[in-house]
Design a protein around this motif. Structure first.
Motif, mmCIF file in Angstrom:
data_model
loop_
_atom_site.group_PDB
_atom_site.id
_atom_site.type_symbol
_atom_site.label_atom_id
_atom_site.label_comp_id
_atom_site.label_asym_id
_atom_site.label_seq_id
_atom_site.Cartn_x
_atom_site.Cartn_y
_atom_site.Cartn_z
ATOM 1 N N ARG A 79 0.854 -1.183 0.000
ATOM 2 C CA ARG A 79 0.000 0.000 0.000
ATOM 3 C C ARG A 79 0.896 1.242 0.000
ATOM 4 O O ARG A 79 1.619 1.502 0.970
ATOM 5 N N GLU A 89 -2.371 0.150 -4.510
ATOM 6 C CA GLU A 89 -1.771 -1.145 -4.198
ATOM 7 C C GLU A 89 -0.810 -1.530 -5.318
ATOM 8 O O GLU A 89 -1.158 -1.439 -6.501
ATOM 9 N N THR A 177 -7.046 1.214 -4.812
ATOM 10 C CA THR A 177 -7.717 0.592 -3.673
ATOM 11 C C THR A 177 -9.222 0.645 -3.886
ATOM 12 O O THR A 177 -9.714 1.301 -4.809
#
Length: 360
Positions: A79, A89, A177
């Motif tokens: 992350r 990500e 994400t």
């Protein structure tokens, strides 16, 4: 004799055991570290058959075999935060090999999992640093290669301290994400809807312009056609009136007679109309015995076939109308001729001939 035989077998077994513990084989995919009482004696990086002190379990020479090929280490679901503040990500991997077995042994005791654990921490930090200086679009553009080279250069020094040579670093995936993906989808959807509305508005404007041009062309065409038709109709009416005037000037009596016959036909033929008139009505003046009007020929012995009038006349028809139009002239039927009488094709009597007609 038997004791010597068994003693020979024991000696032979000891020789085989010592020989077996004194040799080791290194293949082309491996390299070996020879340890004597825990210290590195030498590193064997060429394939072949080698010798060492036997009985390693007693603290003599031990062999630690390490791979001598390229190894791959994957790091998934990192992350990272980009310069815009959003999180993404990233999946990455690096390719390395053990180029200094002695240093590798001293740094991590020759443990590959321990070395990869250290590389994981440093790779994670390098990726966060590189992505933090750029936006998300950089990983999808030509800067992607530069980003991977920068990560490799930052890791190379740390890898060398572990006795590793870092060959390559690759970023496999850069993804949104869940929350960022939803926001991005909504923004893209709004942009596409706005673009669709703009295109629809342009299409409607173009349609109105085309429709307006078509309506204007239709109106102009219809107006031109109507103007031309009115001109033609006026010219035809003028020509018909001129023809009627010329015919009236040649023989007024016959022209009056022709108009009356046309009026009879229009009023009485196949209409089922019943007219109640006096016997001496002006309308049937050509059916009266011996009647002569304006020099026109009379019809001998003709009586009007109408119902007998009552105490008072019910209706008086109007006088014959003005000369009919050109279509009515052309549609007027030829008059039947009595014996000894002839009628010209255009309805005018031939010179020297007597003209007469009997109403049916």
């Amino acid at each position: 004799m038997a004791n010597r035989f068994y003693a020979g077998l024991v000696v032979l077994g000891l020789i085989v055991l010592v020989a077996w513990n004194s040799i080791f084989i290194v293949n082309e995919k491996e390299q070996a570290i020879v340890l004597r009482f825990g210290e590195i004696q030498r590193v064997v990086d060429q394939p072949g058959l080698y010798f060492k002190l036997p009985f390693g379990f007693a603290g003599a020479d031990n062999i630690q075999v390490l791979p001598d090929r390229l190894l791959r280490f994957d790091l998934d679901d990192i992350r990272v935060q980009v310069s815009g503040g959003r999180f993404y990500e990233v999946d990455a991997f690096l390719v390395y090999n053990i180029n200094d077995a002695a240093r590798f042994r001293q740094a991590v005791s020759g443990s590959i999992p321990l070395a990869e654990q250290r590389l994981r921490t440093r790779l994670d930090a390098a990726l966060r640093r590189v992505y933090g200086l750029r936006g998300f679009e950089a990983a999808l553009s030509n800067e992607r290669g530069e980003m991977m080279r920068q990560v490799r250069d930052e890791l190379r020094t740390d890898a060398e301290s572990l006795g590793l040579e870092l060959t390559d670093v690759r970023i496999r995936r850069t993804d949104l994400t869940a929350e960022v993906s939803e926001q991005t989808y909504e923004r893209m959807r709004a942009e596409r809807l706005a673009e669709a509305e703009r295109l629809r508005a342009r299409g409607q404007v173009a349609a109105r312009e085309i429709r307006a041009r078509a309506d204007r062309e239709v109106s102009e065409t219809v107006a031109a056609a109507q103007r031309e038709s009115e001109i033609q109709r006026g010219q035809g009416d003028a020509q018909a009136n001129a023809t009627f005037a010329a015919a009236y000037g040649r023989d007024p009596g016959f022209f009056d007679f022709y108009r009356s016959m046309s009026a009879y036909r229009q009023a009485l033929e196949n209409t089922g109309t019943t007219m109640v008139l006096t016997p001496d009505s002006e309308f049937f003046r050509y059916f009266s015995s011996g009647a002569v009007a304006n020099g026109a020929p009379s019809v001998e012995g003709a009586q009007p076939s109408i119902p007998a009038p009552g105490p008072a006349a019910a209706a008086q028809p109007p006088a014959p109308a003005a000369p009919p139009s050109g279509e009515a002239q052309n549609a007027a039927p030829a008059l039947p001729a009595t014996p000894g009488t002839s009628v010209a094709q255009d309805g005018a009597p031939q010179p020297g001939e007597t003209t007469g007609a009997v109403a049916q």
